[in-house]
Each structure stands twice: as C-alpha cells, then as structure tokens.
Write an enzyme that holds these catalytic residues in place. Structure first.
Site, PDB file in Angstrom:
ATOM      1  N   ASP A 248      69.170  46.715  43.654  1.00  6.98           N
ATOM      2  CA  ASP A 248      67.783  46.545  43.253  1.00  6.98           C
ATOM      3  C   ASP A 248      67.283  45.261  43.929  1.00  6.98           C
ATOM      4  O   ASP A 248      68.096  44.431  44.351  1.00  6.98           O
ATOM      5  CB  ASP A 248      67.695  46.426  41.730  1.00  6.98           C
ATOM      6  CG  ASP A 248      66.339  45.967  41.262  1.00  6.98           C
ATOM      7  OD1 ASP A 248      65.340  46.608  41.624  1.00  6.98           O
ATOM      8  OD2 ASP A 248      66.279  44.943  40.555  1.00  6.98           O
ATOM      9  N   THR A 250      64.005  43.057  42.910  1.00 10.81           N
ATOM     10  CA  THR A 250      63.418  42.024  42.067  1.00 10.81           C
ATOM     11  C   THR A 250      64.386  41.579  40.979  1.00 10.81           C
ATOM     12  O   THR A 250      64.845  42.379  40.167  1.00 10.81           O
ATOM     13  CB  THR A 250      62.112  42.524  41.424  1.00 10.81           C
ATOM     14  OG1 THR A 250      61.243  42.986  42.459  1.00 10.81           O
ATOM     15  CG2 THR A 250      61.428  41.411  40.654  1.00 10.81           C
ATOM     16  N   ASP A 448      69.389  44.762  37.447  1.00  6.67           N
ATOM     17  CA  ASP A 448      69.248  43.749  36.404  1.00  6.67           C
ATOM     18  C   ASP A 448      68.312  44.146  35.278  1.00  6.67           C
ATOM     19  O   ASP A 448      68.353  43.561  34.203  1.00  6.67           O
ATOM     20  CB  ASP A 448      68.733  42.442  37.022  1.00  6.67           C
ATOM     21  CG  ASP A 448      67.267  42.544  37.382  1.00  6.67           C
ATOM     22  OD1 ASP A 448      66.905  43.466  38.132  1.00  6.67           O
ATOM     23  OD2 ASP A 448      66.478  41.712  36.900  1.00  6.67           O
TER      24      ASP A 448
END
Length: 561
Positions: A248, A250, A448
């Site tokens: 991922d 961001t 996250d």
C-alpha cells in the site's frame, strides 16, 4: 507403533536388561525435550504480553454525577468512565461527552494524535493526550479489542508451521525404521546386546521432533521481543518464501510526519509574510502540522513574532493576536467558528485536496491571507528496505493504492516497483491481490489501514505496519509490525529465512547422529548407556542450535531528524 509406545518399549526393555540408568536417560530426554519446548513457548507468551498489556490498573467511573476511582477489573459494561489528560483508556466504548486528542500509537502505531469527540469510539490501551472525555463502556476486561488481539496472538503459538508436520512425519518414520533396524541387527549379528543398543539409539527421536518446533518457537519469541507479532508458526515459515511483495502507499511507504509542500497567497501577501504569521501562531503547538510549519520556517530563516493572546481549539487550529491583528491558522471548522470568509481560497483548497494534501487556512482579521498544503513524504528507509528484500530473494514488487496516478507513479518509479495500480478501491484491492497471487504464488501484502484489511486477508501472508495502522488491519494481518520503521519488514523476512535454515540444520544433526549411532551399535562400538548419551548430545545440540535465533537483533534504524 506410536512414538510414545516405542519410548515405553525402550524404557521397559532397558529395565528388564538391568540397565536402569539407560531407561532413566530415555525418560529424562523425553521429559526434558517437552520442558524445553514449553519454556520457549512461555517466553514467547511473555514477550507478546509485554507488547500488548497496555491497560491501566485503575480508572474513574461516574456514579451519581461524581467521579469515583475504581479498579479496571471492576468496571462493568454500561458504566461511564471519565478520562483526563495523561490517562490511559481502559475500556472499549463510545464517547458520550467531551472531546480530546488521543495517542493511539500503542494500538495502531500512528504518531499523529487523533481528535475524538462525542459519538466516536475509543479503545483500551490508547492515551488521552489532551482533553477530558466521558466514555460509555461497551467492552471491558477480556472482551476489549486489545485483549482479543492478545488472545489470538498467544493462541497462535499453537498454530503449527507445515515444516513441524514434516518433523513429526520424519519422527514417525524413524520409529518404524528403528523397529525394523533392531530386528535386522539381531538377525544379522545374533547379539541381543547390539540389537538392544540399536533399539535405544532409535527409540528416542526427540531431536527430530524438536528440530522444527524449537526453531519456530525461538524465532517467534525473538520477533515478539522486538515488537514484531507473528500470529503462528505457519506465517513465520511462509514469510521468507514469498517472492512477490505488494505495498500500500499512504501510511505504508509514506511517512506520518507531514511536510509543508505548497503555499498559496492572496492579494499582496507573499510567502514569507504568510509563513511568518503561521509560524508565530503555531510556535507553541506540538501538533505534527505545526511542527512542519516551524521546520519550513527554520529552513527559510524566518523567525516568529511575539504574540499577546494565543488560543488553541481542539481539532480545529490556533488563534493568536499579533500586532493588534487576529490571526487564525486552522481548518474550515475554525474559520466557520469565527465567521471568517474562506470562499476566495476554496478553489485552491480543492486543487490541493485532490492531490492528496492536507490544507490549513491562514486568515487575518477574518480575511484570507492564503493556504498551506501538507503532504506525506516518502519514508526515508522505504527504498533501502525494498533493496534489502530484493537482495534476500524477493522477485516482484507491486504498488497498490487508491491515490491519483500523478502522485503514485513517480513514487513507484523512484523505488523500482515492477507494477503500479492506482485509484484502487478496497474491494478491488483484495481482488487484485488474489489475481496477482494466482499468477505469482507466494504473495506477501503490506498495508496499514482499514482499506487494506481485505487485501491483507487474501494474501498468502499479510503484514500490518504499525505506522498509521488501524485495528482492523492489525486483526486481519498474519504479522503485525509494532515498530514505526519499515526495516522491521525486511527483518522478519530475513528471520523467516534464517529459521528455515536452522530447521534444516537441525534435521541433518538429528538424523545424521541417529545414522551414525545405529552403525556404531551394529558394530558393537556403543554400549546401551553410551547410546543414551548420544540422545542427550544430539537433543541438546538441536536445542542449542535453535536457541541461536533468540539472539536475533533488528536493524539499527537511524534516528529521526
């Protein structure tokens, strides 16, 4: 015949032959092996407990309008818990009154404090950084999210790795081979003494059984002591085998510490004047955005101006009086609160938000001066971590993000990704992970946030990064990195590979010593007592070799600026 039955037969035969010491050795080795395994497992449980046991012992409960101190274990569902600045949240529940800045880093790894208000949920293990909130307890004690994660991770110590099944199968095979070898030795040599010695050598394949379990437990223990939670031996084994790694963007590849990247001024205001006003207002504020403003001001050698009045509005921004002018620095809520006009800035603000930036308005006497945009910068260690992973055997790197192509693709190119997929929704991200895994088996997904949870669950191994993480992602992942540094990902990847290397060494040590012992028994070189000592030696050798994993140390991360 089962392993336990074979051990019993060996011990009974030893006693019948007058070799009580040999029988004792067999029983001692078996009991000792189980004790060592239990000890390593208990160390793992204690290490995990140290990471996750974050709730306080006492808290305050509202009783008839009065705050009463009460032990956390005495708090019941439906109680209203009052939490003040600096206190630790001890229940899961909904805020019914007040607002506060919460430090959720112990649970999510997020460094930036989060504004929570009435109607929001809070979780045990987080801290009230500033403010006072009343929380109606919905989950208490063992029912809290933190306790559930602790139970899952601790129970996962029993989640056996596939390679442990190989060890059990090998031990079972050795039992059968041992019985046949004993009979064959007696037929060939006509010596009950030699046959008995061979029986004792083969009667205790403890080292083979321990070859995988001790290594897996030791590596999980070492990982937990270094704030890496591995939810089962299977994931410790599989992590280092993955050759495709999806990231991922961001919060995973980008930092949680924002950087000031854009300044838009109106009228006769220039960037220096705008930044000077913003810095003067934020000079005493410790919010990450305020720190970014001060860092940029220092870089441009801009000094703050003294102010006479300074007010802080939780979750909105700051107000100060500078040279008789009222200066506001904050979000749209702060502007609305002071009836300030921000319409001339809205087009610029929308443009920055579309680029993924966070926007703060700067106003003088309710009139707009300009806006400041903040972006999450790439983690300084991200490129190095990808380089480390590639050096350890990872073949393919894929960036999957919901961000715009103009922000994602340059980052993917800079870090050497093989594929980049942009503007991907959470459900699409999970489907994409499944599709890539079919083409390239052995896929590890790193994320996250809540939007990564489905993808983490679909991957062969899902890794939740502590930074900016969400509870959902941590729960969905197979490995959770409580450390706020991506190097922990490369560390656990390397630890997995080292663990498999140690297991293979243990198999050779255990099986090789058995073969040598049998040969010496057939030739009459070993006595029954010496055969028992062979067991002690190679069992201790396997445990000692596995214990080397306990010395695992993570990469020494460079200090943050």
């Amino acid at each position: 015949m089962t392993l336990d039955g074979f051990l019993a037969a060996g011990a009974i035969t030893a006693v019948a032959a007058g070799e009580a010491m040999t029988a004792f050795e067999i029983l001692w080795i078996n009991a000792g092996a189980e004790l060592l395994t239990a000890w390593i497992t208990e160390r793992s449980r204690r290490s995990i407990d140290e990471i996750l046991k974050l709730t306080s012992h006492h808290t305050f409960v509202l009783v008839d309008g009065v705050e009463v101190e009460r032990a956390v274990e005495d708090v019941r569902k439906g109680d209203t818990v009052v939490l003040h600045t600096g206190e630790k949240v001890s229940v899961d529940g909904e805020i019914v009154q007040g607002q506060a800045l919460l430090n959720e880093a112990p649970l999510t790894g997020r460094e930036e404090f989060v504004h929570r208000k009435a109607g929001d949920m809070v979780h045990a293990g987080t801290f009230v950084r500033e403010g006072v909130i009343h929380v109606r307890a919905q989950q208490v004690g063992d029912a809290t999210y933190l306790a559930r994660v602790m139970d899952k991770v601790q129970d996962s110590l029993e989640n056996r790795a596939p390679i442990e099944g190989v060890a059990d199968h090998l031990a079972s095979t050795l039992v059968k081979v041992g019985l046949g070898t004993t009979v064959a030795t007696y037929i060939l040599t006509a010596s009950a003494w030699r046959a008995f010695t061979v029986l004792l050598v083969m009667a205790c394949p403890c080292a083979t059984v321990l070859a995988a379990s001790t290594a897996i437990s030791a590596s999980m223990n070492a990982a937990a002591r270094n704030r890496i939670l591995v939810k089962g031996g299977r994931f410790m084994e599989e992590a280092g085998k993955c050759t495709t790694i999806c990231f991922d963007k961001t919060g995973t590849l980008t930092s949680t510490e924002p950087a000031l990247t854009d300044i838009t001024c109106l009228g006769h205001t220039d960037e220096k004047s705008l930044l000077e006003m913003a810095c003067s207002v934020e000079v005493h504020n410790h919010h990450p955005l305020a720190q970014a403003i001060k860092a940029e001001s220092e870089k441009r050698q801009i000094s703050p101006i003294a102010h006479s009045v300074c007010d802080y509005y939780l979750g909105m921004g700051m107000r100060a009086v500078i040279k008789d002018d009222e200066i506001l620095v904050g979000n749209a809520k702060l502007a609305a609160k002071h009836k300030a006009n921000i319409s001339p800035l809205e087009a610029h603000a929308t443009r920055l938000r579309n680029k993924g930036l966070t926007v703060l308005y700067v106003l003088r006497n309710s009139q707009p001066m300009g806006i400041i945009g903040f972006a999450a910068t790439a983690r300084p260690e991200a490129a190095k971590v990808i380089e480390r992973l590639r050096g350890m055997g990872a073949k393919r790197f894929v960036l999957i993000t919901g961000d715009e192509p103009n922000s994602a693709r340059p980052l993917a190119k800079e870090m050497g990704f093989d594929e980049c997929h942009c503007q991907i929704m959470p459900e699409e991200k999970a489907l994409l992970v499944e599709e890539i895994a079919q083409k390239h088996p052995g896929l590890l997904m790193v994320g996250d946030g809540i939007n990564d949870a489905l993808a983490l669950a679909k991957a062969d191994v899902g890794v939740a990064v502590g930074t900016s993480g969400s509870e959902v992602a941590v729960e969905a992942a197979d490995i959770a990195l409580a450390s706020d540094n991506l190097h922990a990902l490369a560390d656990v990847y390397g630890l997995s590979q080292k663990t498999l290397q140690v297991v293979r060494q243990n198999f050779w040590l255990a099986t090789g010593s058995n073969i040598i012992g049998v040969a010496m028994g057939v030739l009459g070189i070993l006595s029954p007592v010496t055969a028992g000592l062979v067991h002690i030696g190679h069992t201790l050798g396997v445990v000692a070799n596995s214990s080397r994993l306990l010395a695992f140390k993570p990469t020494e991360y460079p200090p943050k600026n």
